[in-house]
Scaffold this motif. Sequence first.
Motif, PDB file in Angstrom:
ATOM      1  N   ALA A 180       0.832  -1.207   0.000  1.00  0.00           N
ATOM      2  CA  ALA A 180       0.000   0.000   0.000  1.00  0.00           C
ATOM      3  C   ALA A 180       0.865   1.255   0.000  1.00  0.00           C
ATOM      4  O   ALA A 180       0.556   2.235  -0.684  1.00  0.00           O
ATOM      5  CB  ALA A 180      -0.921   0.006   1.224  1.00  0.00           C
ATOM      6  N   TRP A 181       1.976   1.235   0.756  1.00  0.00           N
ATOM      7  CA  TRP A 181       2.842   2.414   0.815  1.00  0.00           C
ATOM      8  C   TRP A 181       3.658   2.586  -0.467  1.00  0.00           C
ATOM      9  O   TRP A 181       3.998   3.696  -0.837  1.00  0.00           O
ATOM     10  CB  TRP A 181       3.772   2.330   2.021  1.00  0.00           C
ATOM     11  CG  TRP A 181       3.177   2.978   3.229  1.00  0.00           C
ATOM     12  CD1 TRP A 181       3.259   4.291   3.587  1.00  0.00           C
ATOM     13  CD2 TRP A 181       2.380   2.359   4.237  1.00  0.00           C
ATOM     14  NE1 TRP A 181       2.565   4.528   4.756  1.00  0.00           N
ATOM     15  CE2 TRP A 181       2.019   3.360   5.175  1.00  0.00           C
ATOM     16  CE3 TRP A 181       1.924   1.061   4.450  1.00  0.00           C
ATOM     17  CZ2 TRP A 181       1.244   3.090   6.295  1.00  0.00           C
ATOM     18  CZ3 TRP A 181       1.153   0.788   5.551  1.00  0.00           C
ATOM     19  CH2 TRP A 181       0.824   1.805   6.462  1.00  0.00           C
ATOM     20  N   TYR A 182       3.949   1.494  -1.128  1.00  0.00           N
ATOM     21  CA  TYR A 182       4.757   1.589  -2.345  1.00  0.00           C
ATOM     22  C   TYR A 182       3.903   1.796  -3.596  1.00  0.00           C
ATOM     23  O   TYR A 182       4.400   2.267  -4.605  1.00  0.00           O
ATOM     24  CB  TYR A 182       5.639   0.347  -2.499  1.00  0.00           C
ATOM     25  CG  TYR A 182       6.832   0.393  -1.578  1.00  0.00           C
ATOM     26  CD1 TYR A 182       8.024   0.971  -1.987  1.00  0.00           C
ATOM     27  CD2 TYR A 182       6.757  -0.099  -0.283  1.00  0.00           C
ATOM     28  CE1 TYR A 182       9.118   1.048  -1.135  1.00  0.00           C
ATOM     29  CE2 TYR A 182       7.837  -0.030   0.578  1.00  0.00           C
ATOM     30  CZ  TYR A 182       9.016   0.541   0.150  1.00  0.00           C
ATOM     31  OH  TYR A 182      10.085   0.631   1.003  1.00  0.00           O
ATOM     32  N   ASN A 183       2.633   1.440  -3.536  1.00  0.00           N
ATOM     33  CA  ASN A 183       1.736   1.613  -4.686  1.00  0.00           C
ATOM     34  C   ASN A 183       0.651   2.655  -4.429  1.00  0.00           C
ATOM     35  O   ASN A 183      -0.270   2.788  -5.215  1.00  0.00           O
ATOM     36  CB  ASN A 183       1.083   0.269  -5.050  1.00  0.00           C
ATOM     37  CG  ASN A 183       2.103  -0.756  -5.482  1.00  0.00           C
ATOM     38  OD1 ASN A 183       2.927  -0.489  -6.343  1.00  0.00           O
ATOM     39  ND2 ASN A 183       2.079  -1.931  -4.866  1.00  0.00           N
ATOM     40  N   THR A 184       0.758   3.366  -3.336  1.00  0.00           N
ATOM     41  CA  THR A 184      -0.186   4.379  -2.842  1.00  0.00           C
ATOM     42  C   THR A 184      -1.477   3.747  -2.337  1.00  0.00           C
ATOM     43  O   THR A 184      -1.915   2.717  -2.837  1.00  0.00           O
ATOM     44  CB  THR A 184      -0.535   5.459  -3.895  1.00  0.00           C
ATOM     45  OG1 THR A 184      -1.337   4.883  -4.929  1.00  0.00           O
ATOM     46  CG2 THR A 184       0.707   6.068  -4.471  1.00  0.00           C
ATOM     47  N   LYS A 185      -2.081   4.400  -1.368  1.00  0.00           N
ATOM     48  CA  LYS A 185      -3.287   3.858  -0.750  1.00  0.00           C
ATOM     49  C   LYS A 185      -4.325   4.954  -0.554  1.00  0.00           C
ATOM     50  O   LYS A 185      -4.928   5.082   0.517  1.00  0.00           O
ATOM     51  CB  LYS A 185      -2.948   3.180   0.583  1.00  0.00           C
ATOM     52  CG  LYS A 185      -2.215   4.066   1.590  1.00  0.00           C
ATOM     53  CD  LYS A 185      -1.795   3.261   2.800  1.00  0.00           C
ATOM     54  CE  LYS A 185      -1.208   4.138   3.888  1.00  0.00           C
ATOM     55  NZ  LYS A 185      -2.196   4.904   4.620  1.00  0.00           N
ATOM     56  N   VAL A 186      -4.556   5.746  -1.607  1.00  0.00           N
ATOM     57  CA  VAL A 186      -5.525   6.834  -1.488  1.00  0.00           C
ATOM     58  C   VAL A 186      -6.941   6.322  -1.269  1.00  0.00           C
ATOM     59  O   VAL A 186      -7.803   7.043  -0.771  1.00  0.00           O
ATOM     60  CB  VAL A 186      -5.492   7.752  -2.736  1.00  0.00           C
ATOM     61  CG1 VAL A 186      -4.188   8.509  -2.818  1.00  0.00           C
ATOM     62  CG2 VAL A 186      -5.736   6.952  -4.015  1.00  0.00           C
ATOM     63  N   GLN A 187      -7.197   5.060  -1.664  1.00  0.00           N
ATOM     64  CA  GLN A 187      -8.544   4.524  -1.526  1.00  0.00           C
ATOM     65  C   GLN A 187      -8.860   4.068  -0.105  1.00  0.00           C
ATOM     66  O   GLN A 187     -10.012   3.773   0.207  1.00  0.00           O
ATOM     67  CB  GLN A 187      -8.760   3.366  -2.509  1.00  0.00           C
ATOM     68  CG  GLN A 187      -7.987   2.104  -2.217  1.00  0.00           C
ATOM     69  CD  GLN A 187      -6.564   2.144  -2.737  1.00  0.00           C
ATOM     70  OE1 GLN A 187      -6.058   3.181  -3.146  1.00  0.00           O
ATOM     71  NE2 GLN A 187      -5.905   0.996  -2.722  1.00  0.00           N
ATOM     72  N   ILE A 188      -7.829   4.039   0.765  1.00  0.00           N
ATOM     73  CA  ILE A 188      -8.069   3.609   2.153  1.00  0.00           C
ATOM     74  C   ILE A 188      -7.411   4.594   3.122  1.00  0.00           C
ATOM     75  O   ILE A 188      -6.619   4.213   3.977  1.00  0.00           O
ATOM     76  CB  ILE A 188      -7.553   2.178   2.403  1.00  0.00           C
ATOM     77  CG1 ILE A 188      -6.115   2.005   1.876  1.00  0.00           C
ATOM     78  CG2 ILE A 188      -8.468   1.139   1.801  1.00  0.00           C
ATOM     79  CD1 ILE A 188      -5.462   0.701   2.303  1.00  0.00           C
ATOM     80  N   VAL A 189      -7.734   5.862   2.976  1.00  0.00           N
ATOM     81  CA  VAL A 189      -7.145   6.889   3.838  1.00  0.00           C
ATOM     82  C   VAL A 189      -7.686   6.756   5.262  1.00  0.00           C
ATOM     83  O   VAL A 189      -8.898   6.661   5.471  1.00  0.00           O
ATOM     84  CB  VAL A 189      -7.456   8.301   3.290  1.00  0.00           C
ATOM     85  CG1 VAL A 189      -7.003   9.375   4.273  1.00  0.00           C
ATOM     86  CG2 VAL A 189      -6.775   8.500   1.940  1.00  0.00           C
ATOM     87  N   ASP A 190      -6.777   6.741   6.211  1.00  0.00           N
ATOM     88  CA  ASP A 190      -7.124   6.676   7.633  1.00  0.00           C
ATOM     89  C   ASP A 190      -7.449   8.098   8.108  1.00  0.00           C
ATOM     90  O   ASP A 190      -6.588   8.979   8.059  1.00  0.00           O
ATOM     91  CB  ASP A 190      -5.945   6.091   8.413  1.00  0.00           C
ATOM     92  CG  ASP A 190      -6.250   5.881   9.888  1.00  0.00           C
ATOM     93  OD1 ASP A 190      -7.104   6.601  10.431  1.00  0.00           O
ATOM     94  OD2 ASP A 190      -5.629   4.997  10.499  1.00  0.00           O
ATOM     95  N   MET A 191      -8.677   8.311   8.580  1.00  0.00           N
ATOM     96  CA  MET A 191      -9.102   9.649   8.988  1.00  0.00           C
ATOM     97  C   MET A 191      -8.276  10.167  10.170  1.00  0.00           C
ATOM     98  O   MET A 191      -7.945  11.350  10.229  1.00  0.00           O
ATOM     99  CB  MET A 191     -10.582   9.641   9.349  1.00  0.00           C
ATOM    100  CG  MET A 191     -11.196  11.019   9.458  1.00  0.00           C
ATOM    101  SD  MET A 191     -11.153  11.894   7.876  1.00  0.00           S
ATOM    102  CE  MET A 191     -11.781  13.502   8.345  1.00  0.00           C
ATOM    103  N   ASP A 192      -7.927   9.277  11.089  1.00  0.00           N
ATOM    104  CA  ASP A 192      -7.103   9.693  12.227  1.00  0.00           C
ATOM    105  C   ASP A 192      -5.714  10.146  11.755  1.00  0.00           C
ATOM    106  O   ASP A 192      -5.182  11.155  12.233  1.00  0.00           O
ATOM    107  CB  ASP A 192      -6.952   8.542  13.229  1.00  0.00           C
ATOM    108  CG  ASP A 192      -8.256   8.220  13.944  1.00  0.00           C
ATOM    109  OD1 ASP A 192      -9.102   9.129  14.044  1.00  0.00           O
ATOM    110  OD2 ASP A 192      -8.420   7.071  14.386  1.00  0.00           O
TER     111      ASP A 192
END
Length: 332
Positions: free
Chosen positions: A179-191
């Motif tokens: 997720a960190w290497y391919n981006t994870k904009v679809q699972i953004v943690d609100m906190d």
Amino acid sequence: MKNKQVIYLLTLSPVLITVITLISIIYGTKDISIWTVWEAIAHFNETNIDHQIIRTGRIPRAIAVLLVGAFLAVAGAIMQGITRNYLASPSLMGVNDGSAFVITLAIVFFPGLSNIQMIFGSMAGSAIGAGLVFGFGSLIRNGLSPVRLAIIGTVIGTFLSSIASAIAMYHQVSQTLSAWYNTKVQIVDMDMLLLTLPIGLIGLILAIISAKAITITSLGEDVAIGLGQKTKTVKIISMLAVVCLTGTSVALVGKIAFVGLVIPHVTRFLVGVDYRIIIPCSAVIGAFFLSLCDLTSRYINFPYETPIGVVTAIIGVPFFLYLIRKRGGEKA
């Protein structure tokens, strides 16, 4: 002419960003009406699936993409200004890779770290990555020239990514780290989003405070010293801003390349060479650009999502090659 362009840009930008954000929230795998969006914001019903999608998915994603686009664009502008290197950017100078490397170590060896500890770890990684690249560049003859520094940055970044991948595979956490290497904009943690916001804003404030000094530094070290500039202090404050902006971006959504390379060049073309104008305009253009890339990524292979990094690379790689062909090894 440039002043008019700045006025037009800063006047139109709130409208354009509002429009692209609304489109980003409304459209996706499931289209949702603007009325439902308003209801989810004003009268949230936790039993309504559409409200849940909007409040926990699309709104955090839209905000995160805007922030990361602005942060990376400003970080790239600062790096290009203080190094006078037109190829300088977080993705090419080891800053992103350093952040992702430290996040890998944190997940594998310190899985209980809080979000704020992850953010500070990511920022430390940014500093380590940049330090390695510029350190090796200073040891090699003519190593700080644009093309050679870009090569060094690519080599260091690849090395850090390879080590991180090996550690992840050995400890069987590759899926988590992808997720960190391919981006994870679809699972953004609100906190995480709420924590990164003030740190990123500190980075923006440092950038704005340093803007005039960066403009003078971009004229050349000798000129800056002749004008009474404390170049070391300027570089330290500027790189602290870069660390804040890049570290929070990677911690929030992972590695995204080329935003910090492309947007500062576009901004300078539009508004000139004064960093007091370049920095706020880069933030605005970067936010809009990454939001547009995010929207595009949803429809390249609809209904499946394409990683946003693929879209930025489609634009960034040709731009990178164009810069090398156009400018060669000369300083900015």
